[in-house]
Motif scaffolding. Structure first.
Motif, PDB file in Angstrom:
ATOM      1  N   CYS A 187      38.762  27.185  44.458  1.00 11.37           N
ATOM      2  CA  CYS A 187      37.948  27.090  43.237  1.00 11.37           C
ATOM      3  C   CYS A 187      38.409  28.103  42.208  1.00 11.37           C
ATOM      4  O   CYS A 187      38.613  29.279  42.523  1.00 11.37           O
ATOM      5  CB  CYS A 187      36.484  27.347  43.591  1.00 11.37           C
ATOM      6  N   ASP A 188      38.578  27.634  40.978  1.00 10.85           N
ATOM      7  CA  ASP A 188      38.810  28.521  39.834  1.00 10.85           C
ATOM      8  C   ASP A 188      37.436  28.886  39.284  1.00 10.85           C
ATOM      9  O   ASP A 188      36.723  28.018  38.774  1.00 10.85           O
ATOM     10  CB  ASP A 188      39.653  27.790  38.774  1.00 10.85           C
ATOM     11  N   VAL A 189      37.065  30.160  39.383  1.00 11.91           N
ATOM     12  CA  VAL A 189      35.706  30.558  38.996  1.00 11.91           C
ATOM     13  C   VAL A 189      35.435  30.329  37.510  1.00 11.91           C
ATOM     14  O   VAL A 189      34.281  30.285  37.070  1.00 11.91           O
ATOM     15  CB  VAL A 189      35.399  32.032  39.357  1.00 11.91           C
TER      16      VAL A 189
ATOM     17  N   ASN B  14      33.537  39.007  42.897  1.00 13.86           N
ATOM     18  CA  ASN B  14      34.664  39.937  43.034  1.00 13.86           C
ATOM     19  C   ASN B  14      35.910  39.503  42.292  1.00 13.86           C
ATOM     20  O   ASN B  14      36.714  40.342  41.864  1.00 13.86           O
ATOM     21  CB  ASN B  14      34.960  40.104  44.534  1.00 13.86           C
TER      22      ASN B  14
ATOM     23  N   ASN C  32      43.624  30.620  44.747  1.00 11.76           N
ATOM     24  CA  ASN C  32      44.943  30.510  45.371  1.00 11.76           C
ATOM     25  C   ASN C  32      44.846  29.777  46.706  1.00 11.76           C
ATOM     26  O   ASN C  32      44.403  30.351  47.705  1.00 11.76           O
ATOM     27  CB  ASN C  32      45.527  31.919  45.575  1.00 11.76           C
TER      28      ASN C  32
ATOM     29  N   VAL D 276      31.510  43.171  40.903  1.00 12.25           N
ATOM     30  CA  VAL D 276      32.593  44.162  40.988  1.00 12.25           C
ATOM     31  C   VAL D 276      33.072  44.567  39.596  1.00 12.25           C
ATOM     32  O   VAL D 276      33.542  43.737  38.823  1.00 12.25           O
ATOM     33  CB  VAL D 276      33.767  43.645  41.837  1.00 12.25           C
ATOM     34  N   SER D 277      32.891  45.851  39.303  1.00 13.53           N
ATOM     35  CA  SER D 277      33.365  46.433  38.044  1.00 13.53           C
ATOM     36  C   SER D 277      34.591  47.290  38.348  1.00 13.53           C
ATOM     37  O   SER D 277      35.471  46.878  39.095  1.00 13.53           O
ATOM     38  CB  SER D 277      32.233  47.253  37.398  1.00 13.53           C
TER      39      SER D 277
ATOM     40  N   ASP E 173      38.335  31.007  46.285  1.00 11.41           N
ATOM     41  CA  ASP E 173      39.517  31.588  45.632  1.00 11.41           C
ATOM     42  C   ASP E 173      40.354  30.494  44.959  1.00 11.41           C
ATOM     43  O   ASP E 173      40.376  29.353  45.405  1.00 11.41           O
ATOM     44  CB  ASP E 173      40.367  32.347  46.662  1.00 11.41           C
TER      45      ASP E 173
ATOM     46  N   LYS F 232      34.878  45.301  32.325  1.00 10.72           N
ATOM     47  CA  LYS F 232      34.270  46.100  33.396  1.00 10.72           C
ATOM     48  C   LYS F 232      33.043  46.874  32.899  1.00 10.72           C
ATOM     49  O   LYS F 232      32.078  47.038  33.649  1.00 10.72           O
ATOM     50  CB  LYS F 232      35.319  47.005  34.032  1.00 10.72           C
TER      51      LYS F 232
ATOM     52  N   PRO G 202      35.187  50.651  41.756  1.00  9.23           N
ATOM     53  CA  PRO G 202      36.256  51.346  42.468  1.00  9.23           C
ATOM     54  C   PRO G 202      37.265  51.978  41.515  1.00  9.23           C
ATOM     55  O   PRO G 202      37.463  51.483  40.389  1.00  9.23           O
ATOM     56  CB  PRO G 202      36.931  50.244  43.294  1.00  9.23           C
TER      57      PRO G 202
ATOM     58  N   GLN H  99      42.204  37.595  49.358  1.00 10.00           N
ATOM     59  CA  GLN H  99      43.055  38.771  49.569  1.00 10.00           C
ATOM     60  C   GLN H  99      42.393  40.003  48.990  1.00 10.00           C
ATOM     61  O   GLN H  99      41.295  39.924  48.417  1.00 10.00           O
ATOM     62  CB  GLN H  99      44.437  38.559  48.953  1.00 10.00           C
TER      63      GLN H  99
ATOM     64  N   ILE I  85      41.044  39.672  37.238  1.00  8.85           N
ATOM     65  CA  ILE I  85      42.463  39.761  36.890  1.00  8.85           C
ATOM     66  C   ILE I  85      42.661  40.890  35.891  1.00  8.85           C
ATOM     67  O   ILE I  85      41.709  41.383  35.285  1.00  8.85           O
ATOM     68  CB  ILE I  85      42.988  38.424  36.282  1.00  8.85           C
TER      69      ILE I  85
ATOM     70  N   THR J  38      45.934  46.992  46.299  1.00 12.32           N
ATOM     71  CA  THR J  38      45.947  45.528  46.379  1.00 12.32           C
ATOM     72  C   THR J  38      47.023  44.972  45.445  1.00 12.32           C
ATOM     73  O   THR J  38      47.614  45.697  44.640  1.00 12.32           O
ATOM     74  CB  THR J  38      44.600  44.930  45.921  1.00 12.32           C
TER      75      THR J  38
HETATM   76  N1  NAD Z   1      42.851  46.958  42.781  1.00 11.83           N
HETATM   77  C1  NAD Z   1      42.248  47.882  42.030  1.00 11.83           C
HETATM   78  O1  NAD Z   1      42.808  48.968  41.733  1.00 11.83           O
HETATM   79  C2  NAD Z   1      40.864  47.639  41.513  1.00 11.83           C
HETATM   80  C3  NAD Z   1      40.113  48.730  41.080  1.00 11.83           C
HETATM   81  C4  NAD Z   1      38.831  48.513  40.567  1.00 11.83           C
HETATM   82  C5  NAD Z   1      38.308  47.241  40.515  1.00 11.83           C
HETATM   83  N2  NAD Z   1      39.070  46.199  40.964  1.00 11.83           N
HETATM   84  C6  NAD Z   1      38.480  44.858  40.875  1.00 11.83           C
HETATM   85  O2  NAD Z   1      38.333  44.332  42.191  1.00 11.83           O
HETATM   86  C7  NAD Z   1      38.312  42.897  42.131  1.00 11.83           C
HETATM   87  C8  NAD Z   1      39.282  42.336  43.163  1.00 11.83           C
HETATM   88  O3  NAD Z   1      40.578  42.745  42.794  1.00 11.83           O
HETATM   89  P1  NAD Z   1      41.739  43.049  43.866  1.00 11.83           P
HETATM   90  O4  NAD Z   1      42.243  44.413  43.576  1.00 11.83           O
HETATM   91  O5  NAD Z   1      41.283  42.708  45.231  1.00 11.83           O
HETATM   92  O6  NAD Z   1      42.818  42.018  43.339  1.00 11.83           O
HETATM   93  P2  NAD Z   1      43.722  40.929  44.077  1.00 11.83           P
HETATM   94  O7  NAD Z   1      44.590  40.382  42.984  1.00 11.83           O
HETATM   95  O8  NAD Z   1      44.320  41.486  45.306  1.00 11.83           O
HETATM   96  O9  NAD Z   1      42.657  39.800  44.519  1.00 11.83           O
HETATM   97  C9  NAD Z   1      41.956  39.082  43.550  1.00 11.83           C
HETATM   98  C10 NAD Z   1      41.682  37.696  44.110  1.00 11.83           C
HETATM   99  O10 NAD Z   1      40.966  36.986  43.104  1.00 11.83           O
HETATM  100  C11 NAD Z   1      41.525  35.697  42.993  1.00 11.83           C
HETATM  101  N3  NAD Z   1      41.292  35.151  41.647  1.00 11.83           N
HETATM  102  C12 NAD Z   1      41.856  35.556  40.494  1.00 11.83           C
HETATM  103  N4  NAD Z   1      41.455  34.762  39.482  1.00 11.83           N
HETATM  104  C13 NAD Z   1      40.619  33.835  40.023  1.00 11.83           C
HETATM  105  C14 NAD Z   1      39.904  32.730  39.504  1.00 11.83           C
HETATM  106  N5  NAD Z   1      39.977  32.383  38.205  1.00 11.83           N
HETATM  107  N6  NAD Z   1      39.150  32.001  40.362  1.00 11.83           N
HETATM  108  C15 NAD Z   1      39.085  32.309  41.671  1.00 11.83           C
HETATM  109  N7  NAD Z   1      39.745  33.351  42.239  1.00 11.83           N
HETATM  110  C16 NAD Z   1      40.511  34.084  41.402  1.00 11.83           C
HETATM  111  C17 NAD Z   1      43.010  35.860  43.283  1.00 11.83           C
HETATM  112  O11 NAD Z   1      43.594  34.629  43.681  1.00 11.83           O
HETATM  113  C18 NAD Z   1      42.977  36.912  44.393  1.00 11.83           C
HETATM  114  O12 NAD Z   1      42.921  36.310  45.654  1.00 11.83           O
HETATM  115  C19 NAD Z   1      38.673  42.549  40.681  1.00 11.83           C
HETATM  116  O13 NAD Z   1      37.476  42.262  39.969  1.00 11.83           O
HETATM  117  C20 NAD Z   1      39.285  43.840  40.136  1.00 11.83           C
HETATM  118  O14 NAD Z   1      39.121  43.980  38.740  1.00 11.83           O
HETATM  119  C21 NAD Z   1      40.326  46.347  41.465  1.00 11.83           C
END
Ligand code: NAD
Ligand code: RPG
Length: 266
Positions: free
Chosen positions: A68-70, A96, A43, A141-142, A41, A160, A188, A20, A99, A193
């Protein structure tokens, strides 16, 4: 055929957190350019839904979903192996998964930093010339939290910062060691999201939950990006062969741009 289409057609990518949000947008962008993608992922239900969407949009053979849990080192190692066994190669890795949890902050370090290091090293095992492979590209991804730190997310902010420092250093090592692998980082600002919903939850924000309105004020001030522009930026980091150790920033105010550092003094 565009340069990007040539550069990505038939290439194999692994995207963690790909079910996602930003990760799914990256998967879709790569599939659009006829790459193959392994979505990794935690989930399972969201991952299976994502797989259905990708099958519908790009055909059944173009992607696989690996639950997979990374943070589980062996599971992550198996995810890379399964990807190579299924598609026959690995050319691109996008670390990427991330949390936002200040209450259980050790988990945040595990996912956002430790697993990015593990994912980078596993990708190098499958792509680096030091391991007899053909080369490739890694994008970590930071966040813009590493440039405008967040008093409400001190540990998230630290992870980050760490992703940037690690990526810049390993990118130099890759160049010095002739790995044949380019390694870049994307930062970003706020992106639309599910992750943003975490600011509402005490279970995520812990003692900083009382600051949630301040974060919302920042979101109003800085705007919220669509995941597709992050995917566009990551695609550039993958296809532009001049980029190694690059720190890409993506904001509403300046779009896709790069951070530059003072040259090291002699
Ligand atoms: N959304 C923002 O505002 C934003 C801004 C800057 C950076 N980011 C970064 O972008 C990346 C993606 O975030 P997003 O916004 O798409 O979030 P999101 O929560 O929509 O998606 C994150 C995905 O990572 C998966 N995930 C979480 N923990 C996991 C684990 N232990 N093993 C495997 N998968 C796991 C989740 O199930 C989810 O599908 C993250 O590193 C986040 O820090 C997000
Ligand atoms: C909230 C839970 C998820 C966190 C997602 C993301 O990683 C957060 C980034 C922001 C954290 C504090 C900031 O101000 C960061 C955003 C800074 C945006 C700076 C834009 C500057 C500009 O537009 O010039």
């Amino acid at each position: 055929m565009t340069f990007e289409e040539m550069a990505l057609r038939g290439k194999v990518a692994l995207v963690t957190g790909g079910a996602q949000g930003i990760g799914k947008a990256v998967a879709e962008a790569l599939l659009q350019k006829e790459a193959k993608v392994a979505v990794v992922d935690l989930n399972q239900s969201v991952g299976e839904e994502c797989k259905k969407d990708l099958d519908q949009g790009f055909g059944e053979g173009s992607s696989i979903f690996i639950e997979c849990d990374v943070t589980d080192g062996e599971k992550l190692k198996d995810a890379f192996k399964s990807t190579v066994n299924h598609f026959g190669r690995l050319d691109i890795a996008v670390n990427n998964a991330g949390i936002n949890n200040e209450k259980y902050w050790e988990k945040t370090i595990d996912v956002n930093l430790t697993s990015v290091v593990k994912g980078t090293y596993l990708a190098l095992e499958h792509m680096s010339k030091e391991h007899g492979k053909e080369g490739g590209v890694i994008v970590n991804v930071s966040s813009m939290a590493a440039f405008l730190h967040s008093p409400h997310q001190p540990v998230y902010t630290a992870t980050k910062y760490g992703v940037i420092g690690f990526t810049r250093a390993i990118a130099d090592a890759a160049a010095m060691g002739n790995y044949g692998v380019r390694i870049n980082v994307v930062c970003p600002a706020f992106v639309d999201t599910t992750l943003l919903q975490s600011i509402e939850l005490e279970d995520n924000m812990g003692k900083y939950h009382k600051f949630k309105d301040e974060i919302k004020q920042r979101m109003d001030k800085f705007g919220v990006l669509d995941p597709s522009i992050i995917a566009e930026g990551i695609q550039t980091l993958i296809t532009d062969e001049s980029l190694n150790g690059a720190v890409m920033k993506i904001t509403c105010s300046k779009g896709i741009h790069f951070h530059t550092y003072e040259p090291l003094s002699a």
